[in-house]
Design an enzyme around this catalytic site. Structure first.
Site, PDB file in Angstrom:
ATOM      1  N   ASN A  63       0.878  -1.301  -0.021  1.00 54.62           N
ATOM      2  CA  ASN A  63       0.252   0.094   0.177  1.00 54.62           C
ATOM      3  C   ASN A  63       1.126   1.234   0.495  1.00 54.62           C
ATOM      4  O   ASN A  63       0.314   1.963  -0.620  1.00 54.62           O
ATOM      5  CB  ASN A  63      -0.897  -0.321   1.193  1.00 54.62           C
ATOM      6  CG  ASN A  63      -2.720  -1.063   0.712  1.00 54.62           C
ATOM      7  OD1 ASN A  63      -3.227   0.026   0.642  1.00 54.62           O
ATOM      8  ND2 ASN A  63      -1.881  -1.901   1.778  1.00 54.62           N
ATOM      9  N   MET A  87       1.128  -2.014  12.361  1.00 59.56           N
ATOM     10  CA  MET A  87       1.356  -3.435  13.209  1.00 59.56           C
ATOM     11  C   MET A  87       0.479  -2.954  15.270  1.00 59.56           C
ATOM     12  O   MET A  87       0.640  -3.850  15.643  1.00 59.56           O
ATOM     13  CB  MET A  87       1.656  -4.745  13.187  1.00 59.56           C
ATOM     14  CG  MET A  87       1.118  -5.246  11.984  1.00 59.56           C
ATOM     15  SD  MET A  87       0.061  -5.187  11.179  1.00 59.56           S
ATOM     16  CE  MET A  87      -1.291  -6.541  12.835  1.00 59.56           C
ATOM     17  N   ARG A  88       0.499  -1.721  15.486  1.00 57.93           N
ATOM     18  CA  ARG A  88       0.865  -1.187  16.187  1.00 57.93           C
ATOM     19  C   ARG A  88      -0.830  -0.039  17.146  1.00 57.93           C
ATOM     20  O   ARG A  88      -1.345   0.861  16.199  1.00 57.93           O
ATOM     21  CB  ARG A  88       1.715   0.142  16.711  1.00 57.93           C
ATOM     22  CG  ARG A  88       2.992  -0.763  17.135  1.00 57.93           C
ATOM     23  CD  ARG A  88       3.636  -1.196  18.181  1.00 57.93           C
ATOM     24  NE  ARG A  88       4.346  -2.028  18.334  1.00 57.93           N
ATOM     25  CZ  ARG A  88       4.429  -3.396  19.277  1.00 57.93           C
ATOM     26  NH1 ARG A  88       3.801  -3.091  20.072  1.00 57.93           N
ATOM     27  NH2 ARG A  88       4.776  -4.138  18.887  1.00 57.93           N
ATOM     28  N   HIS A 137      -8.458  -1.127   5.782  1.00 52.24           N
ATOM     29  CA  HIS A 137      -8.750  -2.359   6.592  1.00 52.24           C
ATOM     30  C   HIS A 137      -9.428  -3.364   6.014  1.00 52.24           C
ATOM     31  O   HIS A 137      -9.898  -2.919   4.702  1.00 52.24           O
ATOM     32  CB  HIS A 137      -9.672  -2.251   7.533  1.00 52.24           C
ATOM     33  CG  HIS A 137      -9.911  -3.057   8.642  1.00 52.24           C
ATOM     34  ND1 HIS A 137      -9.330  -3.670   9.150  1.00 52.24           N
ATOM     35  CD2 HIS A 137     -11.027  -3.981   8.521  1.00 52.24           C
ATOM     36  CE1 HIS A 137     -10.064  -4.788  10.077  1.00 52.24           C
ATOM     37  NE2 HIS A 137     -10.611  -5.104   9.300  1.00 52.24           N
TER      38      HIS A 137
HETATM   39  C1  GRF Z   1      -3.222  -4.809   3.955  1.00 56.26           C
HETATM   40  O1  GRF Z   1      -3.596  -5.807   3.852  1.00 56.26           O
HETATM   41  C2  GRF Z   1      -4.004  -3.351   5.004  1.00 56.26           C
HETATM   42  O2  GRF Z   1      -5.167  -3.147   4.788  1.00 56.26           O
HETATM   43  C3  GRF Z   1      -3.918  -3.632   6.819  1.00 56.26           C
HETATM   44  O3  GRF Z   1      -2.193  -3.796   6.240  1.00 56.26           O
HETATM   45  C4  GRF Z   1      -2.176  -4.247   5.810  1.00 56.26           C
HETATM   46  C5  GRF Z   1      -0.746  -3.912   4.619  1.00 56.26           C
HETATM   47  O4  GRF Z   1      -0.539  -3.941   3.632  1.00 56.26           O
HETATM   48  N1  GRF Z   1      -3.925  -3.053   7.461  1.00 56.26           N
HETATM   49  P1  GRF Z   1       1.333  -3.893   3.391  1.00 56.26           P
HETATM   50  O5  GRF Z   1       2.293  -3.889   3.154  1.00 56.26           O
HETATM   51  O6  GRF Z   1       1.125  -3.037   2.008  1.00 56.26           O
HETATM   52  O7  GRF Z   1       1.036  -4.961   1.485  1.00 56.26           O
END
Ligand code: GRF
Length: 201
Positions: free
Chosen positions: A16, A92-93, A111
């Site tokens: 992303n 992830m926090r 999400h």
């Molecule tokens: C994505 O699926 C997003 O929706 C979630 O974490 C993932 C991150 O993926 N919050 P990336 O690191 O952007 O490939």
């Protein structure tokens, strides 16, 4: 008028992040990304930022005595870079309510499910295992509760018969890479207003 300064927060792969960086390059997102905040020194997103010549600051929670100190360190970096908008992309926090209050309607998240269904860190798998026929992607403002703030944009994804979890994951990510830049561009146009739980244009 100066462009919005975006800090992306990520902990993992960074697909992303890359989609957002590309959208800035093409001019679809009219902003600067001067900063990536990462809490995991091993995360592949770091290399992607280095390649894109974006400053990376690794701030690992384990190096601080508590969440308050960890977040203070982040805030200091954000201030130093003049950050206007925080874009969570697989960070992830969970940010504390105090942190979120500092940046009202200035933190957004993506999400991989249609909120309020399937909150949490395993949303794609949870939706797949539940057996829903439609799941999707949600971009939302971050508030004090996890995966809860007002919804900016959603896109449904059908789960076809016989589809594997792996394939569903690929499709969801592809949709994310299209939806997140669009949502950021929309937000930057400055016409979104939050009314209670609702985001209006
Ligand atoms: C994505 O699926 C997003 O929706 C979630 O974490 C993932 C991150 O993926 N919050 P990336 O690191 O952007 O490939």
């Amino acid at each position: 008028m100066r462009k919005t300064n975006i800090a992306v927060f990520a902990s993992g792969t960074g697909s992303n992040f890359s989609a957002i960086v590309s959208a800035v390059k093409t001019g679809m997102i009219k902003a600067n990304i001067p900063l990536l905040i990462c809490d995991n020194p091993e995360a592949p997103v770091i290399k992607k930022a280095v390649r894109a010549k974006i400053r990376v600051v690794v701030i690992a929670a384990k190096d601080f005595s508590d969440r308050d100190q960890f977040e203070k360190a982040i805030i200091e970096v954000l201030r130093g870079c003049g950050i206007d908008l925080i874009v969570l992309a697989g960070f992830m926090r969970i940010l504390s309510p105090a942190f979120v209050k500092r940046y009202p309607s200035r933190i957004i998240n993506i999400h991989p499910a249609l909120l309020p269904s399937f909150k949490g860190a395993h949303a794609i798998r949870d939706a797949f295992e539940y057996g829903v026929k439609v799941t999707g992607v949600t971009v939302h403002f971050v508030d004090e509760k996890t995966d809860h703030g007002p919804v900016i944009m959603q896109e449904p994804v059908r789960i076809e018969n016989g589809q594997t979890l792996k394939r569903l994951g690929q499709i969801i990510h592809k949709v994310e890479h299209r939806v997140y830049p669009r949502a950021i561009a929309l937000l930057l146009r400055g016409r979104l207003r939050v009314r209670g739980r609702k985001v209006v244009c």
